[in-house]
Design a protein around this motif. Sequence first.
Motif, PDB file in Angstrom:
ATOM      1  N   TYR A  34      -2.489  -0.026   4.693  1.00  0.00           N
ATOM      2  CA  TYR A  34      -3.462  -1.070   4.353  1.00  0.00           C
ATOM      3  C   TYR A  34      -2.916  -1.820   3.129  1.00  0.00           C
ATOM      4  O   TYR A  34      -2.181  -1.239   2.317  1.00  0.00           O
ATOM      5  CB  TYR A  34      -4.820  -0.454   3.996  1.00  0.00           C
ATOM      6  CG  TYR A  34      -5.435   0.382   5.101  1.00  0.00           C
ATOM      7  CD1 TYR A  34      -6.440  -0.134   5.922  1.00  0.00           C
ATOM      8  CD2 TYR A  34      -5.012   1.689   5.322  1.00  0.00           C
ATOM      9  CE1 TYR A  34      -6.998   0.641   6.933  1.00  0.00           C
ATOM     10  CE2 TYR A  34      -5.569   2.459   6.330  1.00  0.00           C
ATOM     11  CZ  TYR A  34      -6.557   1.933   7.133  1.00  0.00           C
ATOM     12  OH  TYR A  34      -7.109   2.687   8.131  1.00  0.00           O
ATOM     13  N   ALA A  35      -3.307  -3.102   3.012  1.00  0.00           N
ATOM     14  CA  ALA A  35      -2.842  -3.883   1.860  1.00  0.00           C
ATOM     15  C   ALA A  35      -3.390  -3.279   0.567  1.00  0.00           C
ATOM     16  O   ALA A  35      -4.563  -2.926   0.485  1.00  0.00           O
ATOM     17  CB  ALA A  35      -3.301  -5.339   2.001  1.00  0.00           C
ATOM     18  N   LEU A  36      -2.539  -3.173  -0.432  1.00  0.00           N
ATOM     19  CA  LEU A  36      -2.918  -2.601  -1.732  1.00  0.00           C
ATOM     20  C   LEU A  36      -3.086  -3.715  -2.754  1.00  0.00           C
ATOM     21  O   LEU A  36      -2.481  -4.789  -2.612  1.00  0.00           O
ATOM     22  CB  LEU A  36      -1.830  -1.644  -2.225  1.00  0.00           C
ATOM     23  CG  LEU A  36      -1.563  -0.400  -1.385  1.00  0.00           C
ATOM     24  CD1 LEU A  36      -0.434   0.431  -2.013  1.00  0.00           C
ATOM     25  CD2 LEU A  36      -2.829   0.445  -1.257  1.00  0.00           C
ATOM     26  N   GLY A  40      -1.488  -1.664  -7.732  1.00  0.00           N
ATOM     27  CA  GLY A  40      -1.296  -0.344  -7.149  1.00  0.00           C
ATOM     28  C   GLY A  40      -2.550   0.271  -6.555  1.00  0.00           C
ATOM     29  O   GLY A  40      -3.655  -0.251  -6.671  1.00  0.00           O
ATOM     30  N   TYR A  41      -2.348   1.420  -5.912  1.00  0.00           N
ATOM     31  CA  TYR A  41      -3.408   2.134  -5.184  1.00  0.00           C
ATOM     32  C   TYR A  41      -4.514   2.599  -6.124  1.00  0.00           C
ATOM     33  O   TYR A  41      -4.250   3.065  -7.234  1.00  0.00           O
ATOM     34  CB  TYR A  41      -2.801   3.339  -4.458  1.00  0.00           C
ATOM     35  CG  TYR A  41      -3.833   4.190  -3.770  1.00  0.00           C
ATOM     36  CD1 TYR A  41      -4.428   3.758  -2.589  1.00  0.00           C
ATOM     37  CD2 TYR A  41      -4.235   5.408  -4.316  1.00  0.00           C
ATOM     38  CE1 TYR A  41      -5.399   4.519  -1.967  1.00  0.00           C
ATOM     39  CE2 TYR A  41      -5.201   6.182  -3.697  1.00  0.00           C
ATOM     40  CZ  TYR A  41      -5.784   5.730  -2.521  1.00  0.00           C
ATOM     41  OH  TYR A  41      -6.745   6.480  -1.924  1.00  0.00           O
ATOM     42  N   GLN A  42      -5.753   2.451  -5.680  1.00  0.00           N
ATOM     43  CA  GLN A  42      -6.905   2.976  -6.421  1.00  0.00           C
ATOM     44  C   GLN A  42      -7.619   3.987  -5.525  1.00  0.00           C
ATOM     45  O   GLN A  42      -7.816   3.705  -4.350  1.00  0.00           O
ATOM     46  CB  GLN A  42      -7.909   1.846  -6.727  1.00  0.00           C
ATOM     47  CG  GLN A  42      -7.345   0.665  -7.467  1.00  0.00           C
ATOM     48  CD  GLN A  42      -7.049   1.002  -8.922  1.00  0.00           C
ATOM     49  OE1 GLN A  42      -7.713   1.838  -9.518  1.00  0.00           O
ATOM     50  NE2 GLN A  42      -6.011   0.378  -9.459  1.00  0.00           N
ATOM     51  N   GLY A  44     -10.356   5.711  -3.421  1.00  0.00           N
ATOM     52  CA  GLY A  44     -11.488   5.074  -2.741  1.00  0.00           C
ATOM     53  C   GLY A  44     -11.047   3.971  -1.801  1.00  0.00           C
ATOM     54  O   GLY A  44     -11.780   3.623  -0.876  1.00  0.00           O
ATOM     55  N   LEU A  45      -9.863   3.415  -2.048  1.00  0.00           N
ATOM     56  CA  LEU A  45      -9.332   2.409  -1.113  1.00  0.00           C
ATOM     57  C   LEU A  45      -8.659   3.117   0.059  1.00  0.00           C
ATOM     58  O   LEU A  45      -8.158   4.229  -0.090  1.00  0.00           O
ATOM     59  CB  LEU A  45      -8.269   1.553  -1.804  1.00  0.00           C
ATOM     60  CG  LEU A  45      -8.725   0.477  -2.771  1.00  0.00           C
ATOM     61  CD1 LEU A  45      -7.492  -0.226  -3.335  1.00  0.00           C
ATOM     62  CD2 LEU A  45      -9.623  -0.527  -2.052  1.00  0.00           C
ATOM     63  N   ASP A  46      -8.655   2.458   1.210  1.00  0.00           N
ATOM     64  CA  ASP A  46      -7.845   2.957   2.312  1.00  0.00           C
ATOM     65  C   ASP A  46      -6.393   2.573   2.043  1.00  0.00           C
ATOM     66  O   ASP A  46      -6.091   1.393   1.805  1.00  0.00           O
ATOM     67  CB  ASP A  46      -8.321   2.353   3.640  1.00  0.00           C
ATOM     68  CG  ASP A  46      -9.649   2.961   4.080  1.00  0.00           C
ATOM     69  OD1 ASP A  46      -9.983   4.070   3.609  1.00  0.00           O
ATOM     70  OD2 ASP A  46     -10.350   2.332   4.884  1.00  0.00           O
ATOM     71  N   GLY A  47      -5.510   3.566   2.057  1.00  0.00           N
ATOM     72  CA  GLY A  47      -4.112   3.313   1.740  1.00  0.00           C
ATOM     73  C   GLY A  47      -3.189   3.467   2.931  1.00  0.00           C
ATOM     74  O   GLY A  47      -2.332   2.628   3.183  1.00  0.00           O
ATOM     75  N   TYR A  48      -3.408   4.558   3.701  1.00  0.00           N
ATOM     76  CA  TYR A  48      -2.479   4.855   4.796  1.00  0.00           C
ATOM     77  C   TYR A  48      -3.257   5.581   5.896  1.00  0.00           C
ATOM     78  O   TYR A  48      -4.143   6.401   5.626  1.00  0.00           O
ATOM     79  CB  TYR A  48      -1.325   5.726   4.271  1.00  0.00           C
ATOM     80  CG  TYR A  48      -0.217   5.927   5.270  1.00  0.00           C
ATOM     81  CD1 TYR A  48       0.518   4.846   5.761  1.00  0.00           C
ATOM     82  CD2 TYR A  48       0.100   7.206   5.728  1.00  0.00           C
ATOM     83  CE1 TYR A  48       1.530   5.039   6.685  1.00  0.00           C
ATOM     84  CE2 TYR A  48       1.118   7.405   6.644  1.00  0.00           C
ATOM     85  CZ  TYR A  48       1.837   6.321   7.126  1.00  0.00           C
ATOM     86  OH  TYR A  48       2.842   6.514   8.034  1.00  0.00           O
ATOM     87  N   GLY A  49      -2.921   5.294   7.137  1.00  0.00           N
ATOM     88  CA  GLY A  49      -3.731   5.723   8.274  1.00  0.00           C
ATOM     89  C   GLY A  49      -3.821   7.217   8.517  1.00  0.00           C
ATOM     90  O   GLY A  49      -4.756   7.676   9.161  1.00  0.00           O
TER      91      GLY A  49
END
Length: 368
Positions: A34-36, A40-42, A44-49
């Motif tokens: 998913y777009a970050l 950078g990654y936080q 609670g965000l969707d990062g990787y499937g």
Amino acid sequence: MSTLGDSTRCVHAGIPPLSPGDPLQPGPVFAAPYALPPDGYQPGLDGYGRGDNPTRRVLEAAIADLEGGDTLAFASGQAAVSAVLMTVLRPGDTVMLPSDGYYNVRTFASSFLAGLDVRVVEAPTAGPYPSFDGVRLVLLESPANPSLDVVDIAAVSSAAHAAGALVAVDNTAATPLGQRPLDLGADISVASGTKALSGHSDLLLGYVSTRSESLHAAMASWRTLAGAIPSPFDAWLARRSMSTLDLRLRQQTLNAAALATFLGSHPSVSNIRWPGLPSDPSFEIAARQMRRIPGIIGFTLPTAAAVADFLRASQLVVAATSFGGLHTTADRREQWGDRTAPGFVRLSCGIEDTDDLLADFTAALPPA
Ligand SMILES: *Cc1c(COP(=O)(O)O)cnc(C)c1O
């Protein structure tokens, strides 16, 4: 949603509230990364499937509502059962498995757990159960596949807990509409969603449900690291299929009641098993413990050849393994290595019209 009826819950479970313009059945979200944000990654965000997918979360919320515990979806029932075994058991532990349950679980234990210095003991679903002293995990399966024996989950859970063991129940045959193992005292409900839960014979799925935060965290971490996640499309299809779970189970149970009565009085048939028959050894405990009896019947014809003759003559019964689908299917279990007689058939009643099935069975299974 606990005050609502089963069918209402099956339609609504897990679906977020709708706003004007929303589709009634939101489609699947397909994503690997998913777009970050640029910084950078936080959390609670969707990062990787592998770890995150909104379609999978909708399915998990739906199953969680029906099972009454936090739920993780897996790529198959085997992936879910092995996640339970691999997160709970450590070298030196003892696990108790059903001797008459799903054969691939025993094969997993002998192929992989034994080599990790985990001791495997077996107990028949109907008991008697050996002492739980020194046992780390008791896996029950009720009704067991293929014996269809039923175990008193609450009684075994409290005896196992008193000895310090955890209890997991394979809820595949019953489905969460048939019984809620967590309400009966089990620590984990685990199942194959390939069978009646999704019920259309077109996908593989598994899940675990638990009220223990630590077990949930351990199994979530196992899933992310071992990687056996269901695809977004299969998760979506499964949630969509669950909408009709109550309707499908109702017709399957009706058909099973009619066919069990027919088979029970047929001269070529022996050892008819259906926990809904008052003469069945599991009838009493099933009536006490279960909210509905699944459409799975066991019966025995004299030989493997007699089973083949029946399947050739039938117009409606499909020879196939698995169970809980729309089609009525029959599976001669010995061919897969189950500890059953050569003529033993596991019959899965579909949603066809009862009269059509009775006419077909009457024609395909002539009086001896
Ligand atoms: C089918 C089944 C499994 C395994 O599920 P899959 O989805 O085929 O991997 C586990 N337990 C029981 C009781 C089953 O019937």
